[in-house]
Structure formats: structure tokens, C-alpha cells
Design a protein around this motif. Structure first.
Motif, PDB file in Angstrom:
ATOM      1  N   UNK A 250       1.029  -1.098   0.020  1.00 55.76           N
ATOM      2  CA  UNK A 250      -0.119  -0.039  -0.052  1.00 55.76           C
ATOM      3  C   UNK A 250       0.758   1.232   0.027  1.00 55.76           C
ATOM      4  N   UNK A 251       0.173   2.338  -0.557  1.00 57.02           N
ATOM      5  CA  UNK A 251       1.054   3.627  -0.430  1.00 57.02           C
ATOM      6  C   UNK A 251       1.752   3.941   0.577  1.00 57.02           C
ATOM      7  N   UNK A 252       1.389   3.958   1.703  1.00 58.28           N
ATOM      8  CA  UNK A 252       1.937   4.392   2.837  1.00 58.28           C
ATOM      9  C   UNK A 252       3.245   3.538   3.343  1.00 58.28           C
ATOM     10  N   UNK A 253       3.176   2.320   2.853  1.00 57.47           N
ATOM     11  CA  UNK A 253       4.502   1.532   3.124  1.00 57.47           C
ATOM     12  C   UNK A 253       5.445   1.666   1.847  1.00 57.47           C
ATOM     13  N   UNK A 254       5.280   1.945   0.693  1.00 54.20           N
ATOM     14  CA  UNK A 254       6.011   2.008  -0.436  1.00 54.20           C
ATOM     15  C   UNK A 254       6.649   3.453  -0.207  1.00 54.20           C
ATOM     16  N   UNK A 255       6.156   4.203   0.428  1.00 55.39           N
ATOM     17  CA  UNK A 255       6.535   5.799   0.740  1.00 55.39           C
ATOM     18  C   UNK A 255       7.876   5.651   1.413  1.00 55.39           C
ATOM     19  N   UNK A 256       8.075   4.578   2.194  1.00 54.98           N
ATOM     20  CA  UNK A 256       9.139   4.263   3.023  1.00 54.98           C
ATOM     21  C   UNK A 256      10.315   3.857   2.326  1.00 54.98           C
ATOM     22  N   UNK A 257      10.293   3.473   1.117  1.00 47.51           N
ATOM     23  CA  UNK A 257      11.457   3.170   0.364  1.00 47.51           C
ATOM     24  C   UNK A 257      11.614   3.942  -0.830  1.00 47.51           C
ATOM     25  N   UNK A 258      11.097   5.252  -0.923  1.00 48.44           N
ATOM     26  CA  UNK A 258      11.538   6.465  -1.847  1.00 48.44           C
ATOM     27  C   UNK A 258      13.025   6.736  -1.521  1.00 48.44           C
ATOM     28  N   UNK A 259      13.797   7.000  -2.681  1.00 51.39           N
ATOM     29  CA  UNK A 259      15.032   7.325  -2.521  1.00 51.39           C
ATOM     30  C   UNK A 259      16.303   6.467  -1.865  1.00 51.39           C
ATOM     31  N   UNK A 260      15.722   5.204  -1.515  1.00 48.35           N
ATOM     32  CA  UNK A 260      16.507   4.144  -1.055  1.00 48.35           C
ATOM     33  C   UNK A 260      17.283   3.528  -2.233  1.00 48.35           C
ATOM     34  N   UNK A 261      18.749   3.723  -1.871  1.00 46.81           N
ATOM     35  CA  UNK A 261      19.294   2.684  -2.977  1.00 46.81           C
ATOM     36  C   UNK A 261      19.291   1.297  -3.151  1.00 46.81           C
ATOM     37  N   UNK A 262      19.014   1.099  -4.248  1.00 51.86           N
ATOM     38  CA  UNK A 262      18.825  -0.578  -4.422  1.00 51.86           C
ATOM     39  C   UNK A 262      17.388  -0.877  -4.982  1.00 51.86           C
ATOM     40  N   UNK A 263      16.432   0.049  -4.475  1.00 54.14           N
ATOM     41  CA  UNK A 263      15.103  -0.212  -4.699  1.00 54.14           C
ATOM     42  C   UNK A 263      14.342   0.902  -5.796  1.00 54.14           C
ATOM     43  N   UNK A 264      13.160   0.272  -6.259  1.00 58.12           N
ATOM     44  CA  UNK A 264      12.481   1.295  -7.361  1.00 58.12           C
ATOM     45  C   UNK A 264      10.929   1.164  -6.569  1.00 58.12           C
ATOM     46  N   UNK A 265      10.531   2.164  -6.732  1.00 59.91           N
ATOM     47  CA  UNK A 265       9.241   2.386  -6.242  1.00 59.91           C
ATOM     48  C   UNK A 265       8.253   2.691  -7.352  1.00 59.91           C
ATOM     49  N   UNK A 266       7.283   2.061  -7.844  1.00 63.71           N
ATOM     50  CA  UNK A 266       6.453   1.894  -8.750  1.00 63.71           C
ATOM     51  C   UNK A 266       4.954   2.091  -8.627  1.00 63.71           C
ATOM     52  N   UNK A 267       4.502   3.311  -9.195  1.00 61.14           N
ATOM     53  CA  UNK A 267       3.144   3.880  -8.884  1.00 61.14           C
ATOM     54  C   UNK A 267       2.408   3.859 -10.249  1.00 61.14           C
ATOM     55  N   UNK A 268       1.371   2.787 -10.482  1.00 60.62           N
ATOM     56  CA  UNK A 268       0.790   2.451 -11.737  1.00 60.62           C
ATOM     57  C   UNK A 268      -0.495   3.044 -11.482  1.00 60.62           C
ATOM     58  N   UNK A 269      -0.878   3.782 -12.619  1.00 61.97           N
ATOM     59  CA  UNK A 269      -2.492   4.349 -12.471  1.00 61.97           C
ATOM     60  C   UNK A 269      -3.162   3.084 -12.841  1.00 61.97           C
ATOM     61  N   UNK A 270      -4.586   3.320 -12.562  1.00 62.74           N
ATOM     62  CA  UNK A 270      -5.428   2.097 -12.767  1.00 62.74           C
ATOM     63  C   UNK A 270      -6.747   2.548 -12.894  1.00 62.74           C
ATOM     64  N   UNK A 271      -7.494   1.735 -13.393  1.00 64.61           N
ATOM     65  CA  UNK A 271      -9.146   2.061 -13.577  1.00 64.61           C
ATOM     66  C   UNK A 271      -9.745   1.161 -12.394  1.00 64.61           C
ATOM     67  N   UNK A 272      -9.086   0.950 -11.286  1.00 65.03           N
ATOM     68  CA  UNK A 272      -9.626  -0.003 -10.092  1.00 65.03           C
ATOM     69  C   UNK A 272     -10.172   0.990  -9.143  1.00 65.03           C
ATOM     70  N   UNK A 273     -11.618   0.776  -9.074  1.00 65.95           N
ATOM     71  CA  UNK A 273     -12.366   1.863  -8.055  1.00 65.95           C
ATOM     72  C   UNK A 273     -12.715   1.222  -6.638  1.00 65.95           C
ATOM     73  N   UNK A 274     -12.900   1.845  -5.933  1.00 67.79           N
ATOM     74  CA  UNK A 274     -13.480   1.324  -4.480  1.00 67.79           C
ATOM     75  C   UNK A 274     -14.619   2.139  -4.405  1.00 67.79           C
ATOM     76  N   UNK A 275     -15.863   1.663  -3.945  1.00 65.16           N
ATOM     77  CA  UNK A 275     -16.986   2.085  -3.741  1.00 65.16           C
ATOM     78  C   UNK A 275     -18.188   1.507  -3.035  1.00 65.16           C
ATOM     79  N   UNK A 276     -18.874   2.402  -2.612  1.00 67.89           N
ATOM     80  CA  UNK A 276     -20.289   1.947  -1.673  1.00 67.89           C
ATOM     81  C   UNK A 276     -21.230   1.766  -2.689  1.00 67.89           C
TER      82      UNK A 276
END
Length: 535
Positions: A250-276
Motif C-alpha cells: 500500500x502507498x503508506x508502506x511504499x513511501x518508506x522506500x522512496x530514495x533508498x538505494x537499490x530499490x525502485x518504487x512503482x506507482x501505476x495508474x489504474x481503473x480500479x475503483x473502490x465504492x459503496x
């Protein structure tokens, strides 16, 4: 729509601190740190089966099967088992595909048109009880013209049919005469894909190996281990410990890897909704006016900013902004609590005891159910319930199973997910068309009816002209905004962490099903180990 999550934590305790993740150093110094011919992926979910007929990877990108077509990074359809893109008749009713010569299943048997016929007929066979059968209802018949040519005959012109041809093809010889629901094939599949299944330990892991005979060539990443770990913190910790080369987080956990050497953070757009889903049978959600009020009461941008850590966009209909030509920004619901309260007042729902609105002696109540093992849906459900409560509707967020959510769909609002970026028909039609009222399963769960919406959706799926189709879906969104059947909340960005070491990664707008099939590894068979690329 439902995802089968692994119910038991694996390997490490569930309660892990995110601080451990953010405080650890660079990647381990083993040989996988530079990339190699093997990869270990941490996935949150595990499939129920590996049979395309039963819904496994219906949108393509399966590592075990190929469809007649698949997609490039920009979602353009390209030939796969078909030698070229299928041909369509001028009336839109007949689609013809010629098979690529020389393709074999992993058991050595030649792929023929009869296998294609068997696959599609099996999806529609009542005995299969396929969860994707509704997606193929336009198909009237399919026949083998000869060994290498298959012809689809549709009941009506259905322009999104080309997207349905990404379904993986199964061998007739392996399944004919069996109960497909219980066949051993479902766990021991025979396919044509770039990888073959070596081992599957339920609740633990799945191991794949490269198919040396794949028609596009043998993958250079030859060994793939997919480890199932439902708990987000467990996946993050195992990623940090070097057990995984890649993981959906999830985003809050991937954020802890930003800028760390040896890792790549990928954020992909989606058409994946959440709704009521807002059931039309409840007093407080029985009218378009009250359902509009609920939509106006929800602060979607706050959900994106906090719960999604900025990784997503607000949602007002099942048509995602990622489907740019189809999307109508002006139909989005603004956050306007004062207008929501005015609409409820006008509808006769007046403030009553304890701040809960009342009409004709009936309290305004809207229970909000969410799947208990999905932390993100829980947070969204709690936030939505809080916003709805602010306008005088008693909304309580409650944990449930997907089965319980289906059973109570006419008396509660369920926190559902779905959507894909291929065509608006697949996201909107089964969810909102009145023909699916009371048909069961994950179609029109709210019992929504709107003749104007129906007409626009029918035009959109049948029109032959591209501009007419676009106009139809614009009409749909405008009609739906006046009479919403859901409170769509957000479209997710899917976020991942990968260790460096491979080239060939190409981002793709993703559908609802992700993390195992889709994700940065959607084209894993095209990756090259960095060490090999540098030689």
C-alpha cells in the motif's frame, strides 16, 4: 470482484512495525541484489484456481496461458495465439481469427481451433458456473472453420468483443467430459504461456519456470516464485529483509522506500475503483435525491490525500479518468455537505433525536460493510461512514465476508472494488444495467434501475462508430450523475517496491486484478537481467 485472501499469516508475526521497514539499510548483498534469472514476488492474494474458464486472468497477462490477443504497454491489442488481429464483418456480428501456426500446449499437444471453441463454450455452459459468463453473453456461437480458423457469431453488434479475446485458451483434450469446477486441471494447468507451473502450495507459494517453447521465445527470467502474504506489514518486512525481490504494497508502506538505494518504487495508474453500493431497497437510499446527497457528503479528496497517501484520484462513476476519451470530468461529485443536507431536507428527511434524520417515523440508517481482511477497504469504509453520519444518516462500518456482503446487499452499503481500463462497457454495464437486477452474483448488486442509463449503455456497446460510442458513454455519465446508484469513492494507484536489477519494465494502466497477474511484472517474460544486459 471478490479477492480470495490468504487467511493465515506466513513466516513472520502479523504485528510488525513500519518503523522497522523505514529504518533498515540497503538491499542485501546476495547475488539477487543485481538481478538475475530468478525472482521472488510477494503477493497479497492467491487465486482460487488457475483455469481461465473459471475466471483466472480473464484480461490477459497470465503467465500460464495466452489468449487470441494480448496488450502492449499502452493497452493496444496485439496478436497472441492469433496470427493477426481478428477480422470483424461490416455488421459487427462475425469475428474471425486465424491461429498462429506451430503453437503447442505445455504437454506438447498442438493448439487448434477446437481448443478455442471449447474454451468459450465452457465459459457459457451453465454447468461450469463461470463467474465471468456475463462478460461473454453477447456470444451466440463459436465454431471451428478449420483446424486453424475460428469464427465467433454474436447476438448483437458488440464492439468491445475484441477485448474479450484476451481470455486464455485451455486444451479441450485435458478438460472435455469433466466437471470443470472440480477438475484437477484447476491446480495443475496445461497452457501455452511463457511460464509453466512447477509447484503450488496453497496458502504459501507458487513456483513457475520459463517455457522454452513459447512462441515469442523463452523468458530470460527463468524462475519465478510467488509468495502469498496477505498482511501488508508482513510483506513490507519480508521485502526489507531481502526475502522478496518485488512486492505489492500500500502507498503508506511504499513511501518508506522512496530514495533508498537499490530499490525502485512503482506507482501505476489504474481503473480500479473502490465504492459503496447504495441499495435502492433501503428507505434512505430509495430515491435519486437521497443518493445524490450521500455522494455530495463524501470528501473523496481527503481519502486520496490521507488513506491513499496521494496515490489515487476521486471517483464518481465506474468510468476512470485513465480512460481519457470516455471520461466526463464535469459529472464528478463535489464535496458539498451543505447541499447534501438541503437535498435531505427537501426529500423530507428531517433532523431527529440524537442528530439522526427521520421521515415518517423511520430513522435514516445505512450500515456500511467491508471485507474484514482488507485494511484499505476498512479505512475507506470508516471514512465514508463518518462523512455520511455528518449529514444525519446513521452509518456504521461493519466487518464482513464477501459472502455476507452479497447476502445483505439489499439492506446495507457494501465497500466493493472493480473496474478495468480496456473499455467502459465492462466496468459499467454489468454493474448498473437493469437487466441484471436479481440475477445474483456480483452484477447490479444494488438493484439499480434507470431507463436513460440503460439506453446509453446499450448504445455504447452496440454502436459501430467510435464517435457514437464515446458520445453514448458521455450521456451515460451525465444521466448517472443525476441518479447515482453508488457512492464511488476513489480510483487507486497501484503501488509496488522492486529491487533493482532488471531492465524491460514498462508501466501499464492496470485493472482491478493486480499484484499477482498485473503489476510491474505484467511483461516479466520480456525482462532482461541487468548483469546480462551489460555484458
Amino acid at each position: 470482484m471478490a479477492i480470495s485472501w490468504i487467511r493465515a499469516a506466513i513466516g513472520l508475526p502479523v504485528a510488525l512495525s513500519v518503523a522497522l521497514v523505514s529504518g533498515c539499510g540497503g538491499p542485501p548483498s546476495d547475488d539477487r541484489a543485481l538481478g538475475g534469472t530468478s525472482i521472488v514476488i510477494g503477493a497479497a492474494s492467491e487465486p482460487d484456481n488457475l483455469n481461465p474458464v473459471l475466471g483466472y486472468a480473464p484480461n490477459g497477462a497470465s503467465k500460464l496461458f495466452d489468449g487470441l490477443v494480448d496488450r502492449d504497454a499502452d493497452l493496444t491489442l496485439r496478436p497472441a495465439l492469433a496470427a493477426e488481429l481478428p477480422r470483424v464483418s461490416t455488421d459487427g456480428l462475425t469475428w474471425t481469427a486465424d491461429l498462429r501456426p506451430g503453437v503447442t500446449f505445455s504437454d506438447g499437444q498442438q493448439v487448434t481451433a477446437e481448443d478455442v471453441v471449447f474454451t468459450y463454450e465452457a465459459v457459457l455452459a451453465p454447468a461450469s458456473q463461470s463467474p465471468i459468463a456475463a462478460d461473454y453473453e453477447a456470444l451466440e456461437s463459436v465454431r471451428a472453420v478449420d483446424t486453424d480458423t475460428v469464427e465467433f457469431r454474436l447476438r448483437y453488434p458488440y464492439r468491445p468483443w475484441a477485448q474479450r479475446l484476451a481470455l486464455g485458451i485451455v486444451p479441450r483434450q485435458a478438460l472435455a467430459g469433466q466437471d470443470i469446477r472440480t477438475a484437477s486441471f484447476n491446480r495443475e494447468p496445461v497452457g501455452t504461456g511463457p511460464y509453466r507451473l512447477v509447484d503450488w502450495r496453497a496458502g504459501e507459494r507458487m513456483v513457475l519456470t520459463a517455457n522454452p517453447d513459447h512462441y515469442r521465445g523463452a523468458p530470460q527470467v527463468t524462475d519465478v516464485t510467488i509468495v502469498f502474504a496477505a498482511d501488508d506489514n508482513v510483506r513490507a518486512q519480508r521485502m526489507a529483509a531481502g526475502e522478496f525481490d518485488a512486492a505489492a504494497l500500500p502507498p503508506k508502506l511504499t513511501r518508506t522506500y522512496e530514495g533508498r538505494p537499490g530499490y525502485r518504487v512503482v506507482s501505476s495508474r489504474s481503473a480500479d475503483y473502490r465504492g459503496l453500493g447504495l441499495p435502492v431497497d433501503l428507505p434512505i437510499t430509495a430515491t435519486a435525491q437521497t443518493r445524490r446527497a450521500i455522494n455530495l457528503a463524501i470528501d473523496r479528496q481527503a481519502m486520496v490525500d490521507t488513506i491513499l497517501a496521494g496515490q489515487g484520484t476521486p471517483a464518481s462513476s465506474p468510468v476512470a479518468p485513465a480512460l481519457a476519451q470516455w471520461y466526463v470530468p464535469s459529472t464528478a461529485f463535489a464535496f458539498d455537505r451543505a447541499q447534501a443536507e438541503r437535498l435531505l431536507d427537501e426529500a423530507g428527511w428531517r433532523p431527529g433525536p440524537e442528530g439522526v434524520r427521520v421521515k415518517d417515523g423511520v430513522r435514516a440508517e445505512l450500515p456500511v460493510l467491508y471485507p474484514g481482511d482488507d485494511v484499505l477497504r476498512k479505512e475507506l469504509a470508516v471514512a465514508a461512514a463518518s462523512d455520511i453520519s455528518e449529514i444525519g444518516i446513521e452509518a456504521r462500518a461493519e466487518s464482513a465476508t464477501f459472502e455476507q456482503m452479497l447476502q445483505r446487499r439489499t439492506s446495507t452499503a457494501g465497500l466493493w472494488g472493480g473496474g478495468d481500463p480496456y473499455d467502459p462497457d465492462s466496468a459499467a454495464y454489468p454493474l448498473l444495467h437493469s437487466k441484471y437486477v436479481d440475477t445474483g452474483g456480483y452484477v447490479n448488486m444494488t438493484r439499480y434501475r434507470n431507463a436513460e442509463v440503460d439506453a446509453a449503455l446499450d448504445r455504447g456497446r452496440q454502436a459501430g462508430d467510435a464517435d457514437v460510442r464515446v458520445a453514448a458513454y458521455h450521456d451515460f455519465q451525465r444521466a448517472y450523475a443525476d441518479d447515482p446508484g453508488w457512492a464511488f469513492l476513489v480510483f487507486l494507484n497501484h503501488t509496488y517496491v522492486l529491487r533493482e536489477g532488471w531492465t524491460g519494465l514498462r508501466e501499464q494502466v492496470e485493472p482491478h486484478d493486480h499484484g499477482l497477474i498485473h503489476g510491474p511484472w505484467w511483461n516479466l517474460e520480456e525482462w532482461t537481467p541487468a548483469a546480462a544486459a551489460g555484458r
